[in-house]
Design an enzyme around this catalytic site. Structure first.
Site, PDB file in Angstrom:
ATOM      1  N   ALA A  81       0.285   9.713  -3.514  1.00  0.00           N
ATOM      2  CA  ALA A  81       1.623   9.816  -4.108  1.00  0.00           C
ATOM      3  C   ALA A  81       2.673   9.488  -3.051  1.00  0.00           C
ATOM      4  O   ALA A  81       2.487   9.732  -1.862  1.00  0.00           O
ATOM      5  CB  ALA A  81       1.862  11.219  -4.663  1.00  0.00           C
ATOM      6  N   GLU A 114      -9.890   7.477 -10.119  1.00  0.00           N
ATOM      7  CA  GLU A 114      -9.487   7.549 -11.523  1.00  0.00           C
ATOM      8  C   GLU A 114      -7.969   7.431 -11.588  1.00  0.00           C
ATOM      9  O   GLU A 114      -7.275   7.935 -10.715  1.00  0.00           O
ATOM     10  CB  GLU A 114      -9.882   8.886 -12.171  1.00  0.00           C
ATOM     11  CG  GLU A 114     -11.345   9.031 -12.492  1.00  0.00           C
ATOM     12  CD  GLU A 114     -12.075   9.852 -11.450  1.00  0.00           C
ATOM     13  OE1 GLU A 114     -11.385  10.423 -10.573  1.00  0.00           O
ATOM     14  OE2 GLU A 114     -13.320   9.922 -11.495  1.00  0.00           O
ATOM     15  N   ASN A 119      -0.738   5.013 -16.648  1.00  0.00           N
ATOM     16  CA  ASN A 119      -0.106   4.780 -15.342  1.00  0.00           C
ATOM     17  C   ASN A 119      -0.293   3.324 -14.912  1.00  0.00           C
ATOM     18  O   ASN A 119      -1.016   3.001 -13.976  1.00  0.00           O
ATOM     19  CB  ASN A 119      -0.692   5.743 -14.300  1.00  0.00           C
ATOM     20  CG  ASN A 119       0.158   5.827 -13.034  1.00  0.00           C
ATOM     21  OD1 ASN A 119       1.054   5.013 -12.829  1.00  0.00           O
ATOM     22  ND2 ASN A 119      -0.134   6.804 -12.198  1.00  0.00           N
ATOM     23  N   TYR A 126      -3.369  -0.866  -7.456  1.00  0.00           N
ATOM     24  CA  TYR A 126      -4.798  -0.902  -7.119  1.00  0.00           C
ATOM     25  C   TYR A 126      -5.380  -2.303  -7.364  1.00  0.00           C
ATOM     26  O   TYR A 126      -6.156  -2.801  -6.553  1.00  0.00           O
ATOM     27  CB  TYR A 126      -5.573   0.140  -7.929  1.00  0.00           C
ATOM     28  CG  TYR A 126      -5.090   1.567  -7.734  1.00  0.00           C
ATOM     29  CD1 TYR A 126      -4.785   2.053  -6.469  1.00  0.00           C
ATOM     30  CD2 TYR A 126      -4.942   2.432  -8.818  1.00  0.00           C
ATOM     31  CE1 TYR A 126      -4.323   3.351  -6.288  1.00  0.00           C
ATOM     32  CE2 TYR A 126      -4.496   3.733  -8.640  1.00  0.00           C
ATOM     33  CZ  TYR A 126      -4.183   4.183  -7.380  1.00  0.00           C
ATOM     34  OH  TYR A 126      -3.736   5.463  -7.206  1.00  0.00           O
TER      35      TYR A 126
HETATM   36  C1  LIG Z   1       1.915   4.741  -7.830  1.00  0.00           C
HETATM   37  C2  LIG Z   1       2.698   4.965  -6.529  1.00  0.00           C
HETATM   38  C3  LIG Z   1       1.798   5.656  -5.516  1.00  0.00           C
HETATM   39  C4  LIG Z   1       3.140   3.578  -5.976  1.00  0.00           C
HETATM   40  O1  LIG Z   1       3.768   3.778  -4.730  1.00  0.00           O
HETATM   41  P1  LIG Z   1       4.790   2.692  -4.148  1.00  0.00           P
HETATM   42  O2  LIG Z   1       5.099   3.057  -2.761  1.00  0.00           O
HETATM   43  O3  LIG Z   1       5.936   2.533  -5.074  1.00  0.00           O
HETATM   44  O4  LIG Z   1       3.884   1.369  -4.202  1.00  0.00           O
HETATM   45  P2  LIG Z   1       4.154  -0.021  -3.458  1.00  0.00           P
HETATM   46  O5  LIG Z   1       5.581  -0.152  -3.076  1.00  0.00           O
HETATM   47  O6  LIG Z   1       3.129  -0.190  -2.404  1.00  0.00           O
HETATM   48  O7  LIG Z   1       3.856  -1.040  -4.684  1.00  0.00           O
HETATM   49  C5  LIG Z   1       2.841  -2.018  -4.597  1.00  0.00           C
HETATM   50  C6  LIG Z   1       2.797  -2.781  -5.907  1.00  0.00           C
HETATM   51  O8  LIG Z   1       2.335  -1.941  -6.981  1.00  0.00           O
HETATM   52  C7  LIG Z   1       3.040  -2.299  -8.187  1.00  0.00           C
HETATM   53  N1  LIG Z   1       3.968  -1.209  -8.549  1.00  0.00           N
HETATM   54  C8  LIG Z   1       4.144  -0.039  -7.909  1.00  0.00           C
HETATM   55  N2  LIG Z   1       5.082   0.707  -8.538  1.00  0.00           N
HETATM   56  C9  LIG Z   1       5.491  -0.018  -9.600  1.00  0.00           C
HETATM   57  C10 LIG Z   1       6.455   0.209 -10.641  1.00  0.00           C
HETATM   58  N3  LIG Z   1       7.196   1.343 -10.691  1.00  0.00           N
HETATM   59  N4  LIG Z   1       6.618  -0.748 -11.580  1.00  0.00           N
HETATM   60  C11 LIG Z   1       5.896  -1.894 -11.542  1.00  0.00           C
HETATM   61  N5  LIG Z   1       4.982  -2.176 -10.569  1.00  0.00           N
HETATM   62  C12 LIG Z   1       4.786  -1.248  -9.618  1.00  0.00           C
HETATM   63  C13 LIG Z   1       3.827  -3.543  -7.856  1.00  0.00           C
HETATM   64  O9  LIG Z   1       2.966  -4.636  -8.048  1.00  0.00           O
HETATM   65  C14 LIG Z   1       4.110  -3.321  -6.379  1.00  0.00           C
HETATM   66  O10 LIG Z   1       4.411  -4.494  -5.688  1.00  0.00           O
HETATM   67  P3  LIG Z   1       5.930  -5.055  -5.660  1.00  0.00           P
HETATM   68  O11 LIG Z   1       6.818  -3.905  -5.305  1.00  0.00           O
HETATM   69  O12 LIG Z   1       5.878  -6.129  -4.623  1.00  0.00           O
HETATM   70  O13 LIG Z   1       6.198  -5.571  -7.052  1.00  0.00           O
HETATM   71  C15 LIG Z   1       3.984   5.796  -6.783  1.00  0.00           C
HETATM   72  O14 LIG Z   1       4.700   5.225  -7.854  1.00  0.00           O
HETATM   73  C16 LIG Z   1       3.731   7.251  -7.081  1.00  0.00           C
HETATM   74  O15 LIG Z   1       3.631   8.088  -6.178  1.00  0.00           O
HETATM   75  N6  LIG Z   1       3.622   7.609  -8.392  1.00  0.00           N
HETATM   76  C17 LIG Z   1       3.412   9.000  -8.810  1.00  0.00           C
HETATM   77  C18 LIG Z   1       2.032   9.501  -8.422  1.00  0.00           C
HETATM   78  C19 LIG Z   1       0.934   8.598  -8.957  1.00  0.00           C
HETATM   79  O16 LIG Z   1       0.986   8.103 -10.095  1.00  0.00           O
HETATM   80  N7  LIG Z   1      -0.100   8.398  -8.128  1.00  0.00           N
HETATM   81  C20 LIG Z   1      -1.263   7.593  -8.491  1.00  0.00           C
HETATM   82  C21 LIG Z   1      -2.276   8.456  -9.158  1.00  0.00           C
HETATM   83  S1  LIG Z   1      -3.753   7.545  -9.604  1.00  0.00           S
END
Ligand SMILES: CC(C)(COP(=O)(O)OP(=O)(O)OC[C@H]1O[C@@H](n2cnc3c(N)ncnc32)[C@H](O)[C@@H]1OP(=O)(O)O)[C@@H](O)C(=O)NCCC(=O)NCCS
Length: 155
Positions: A81, A114, A119, A126
């Site tokens: 996260a 998972e 999401n 991933y």
């Molecule tokens: C999912 C999560 C970990 C992504 O973290 P992040 O730091 O925003 O991810 P990144 O900046 O490395 O994003 C990498 C790529 O993933 C995709 N992505 C990530 N967040 C996105 C969003 N909100 N909308 C669309 N694409 C997204 C994009 O392809 C992105 O690349 P880009 O920014 O060049 O378009 C974050 O949104 C989070 O903590 N969510 C809540 C907890 C969660 O869902 N954890 C995963 C449980 S399985």
């Protein structure tokens, strides 16, 4: 702000409060601080990591965390996260690639996880890193009975 301004390091006991607070912000069914403490101190299979923001003054703040369990040659990512104010800056990518590299060095040949069917943002992250969909787990999540998508990265 680039990911280079963050450092990826092992989680320590002193991070548990910050990680517990982040967990509550990020998940509908959060792990407790007690669970994190147990995982960190007593689960021999577990490996937990944080990303710290390098501040010019004061202590570095935890802005992301993640963990995996290493079982034989399989690493299973149990959580990842990023703080809501620090998303879309590469930190999720930093956490997952950092854990994949650490698991690979520890002997993993595949990495699984998972993710909720709903999401799509996390699934996209991933998939960009090479994870592929390999199955589903019906009604996997306790809070709303949502199905999980099972994704694997073959190393
Ligand atoms: C999912 C999560 C970990 C992504 O973290 P992040 O730091 O925003 O991810 P990144 O900046 O490395 O994003 C990498 C790529 O993933 C995709 N992505 C990530 N967040 C996105 C969003 N909100 N909308 C669309 N694409 C997204 C994009 O392809 C992105 O690349 P880009 O920014 O060049 O378009 C974050 O949104 C989070 O903590 N969510 C809540 C907890 C969660 O869902 N954890 C995963 C449980 S399985």
């Amino acid at each position: 702000m680039a990911a280079a301004e963050f450092v990826f390091t092992p989680m320590t006991e002193s991070d548990i409060d910050a990680v517990g607070a982040l967990e509550e912000q990020c998940f509908a069914d959060p792990w407790t601080r007690t669970t994190f403490r147990h995982e960190l101190l007593s689960n021999q299979l577990a490996s937990y990591w944080v990303a710290r923001l390098c501040l010019s003054t004061g202590l570095p703040a935890v802005v992301a965390y993640g963990g995996y369990w290493l079982m034989g040659d399989e690493a299973h990512i149990v959580n990842v996260a990023v703080h809501p104010d620090f998303r879309r800056r590469g930190l999720g990518t930093l956490m997952v690639t950092g854990m994949v590299d650490a698991a690979r060095c520890a002997g993993a040949r595949l990495v699984t996880l998972e993710v909720r069917m709903s999401n799509r943002d996390a699934q996209k992250l991933y998939a960009r890193l090479g994870f592929v969909e390999v199955g589903e787990r019906r009604r996997y999540y306790n809070d709303n009975g949502e199905d999980a998508l099972l994704m694997t990265l073959f190393l």
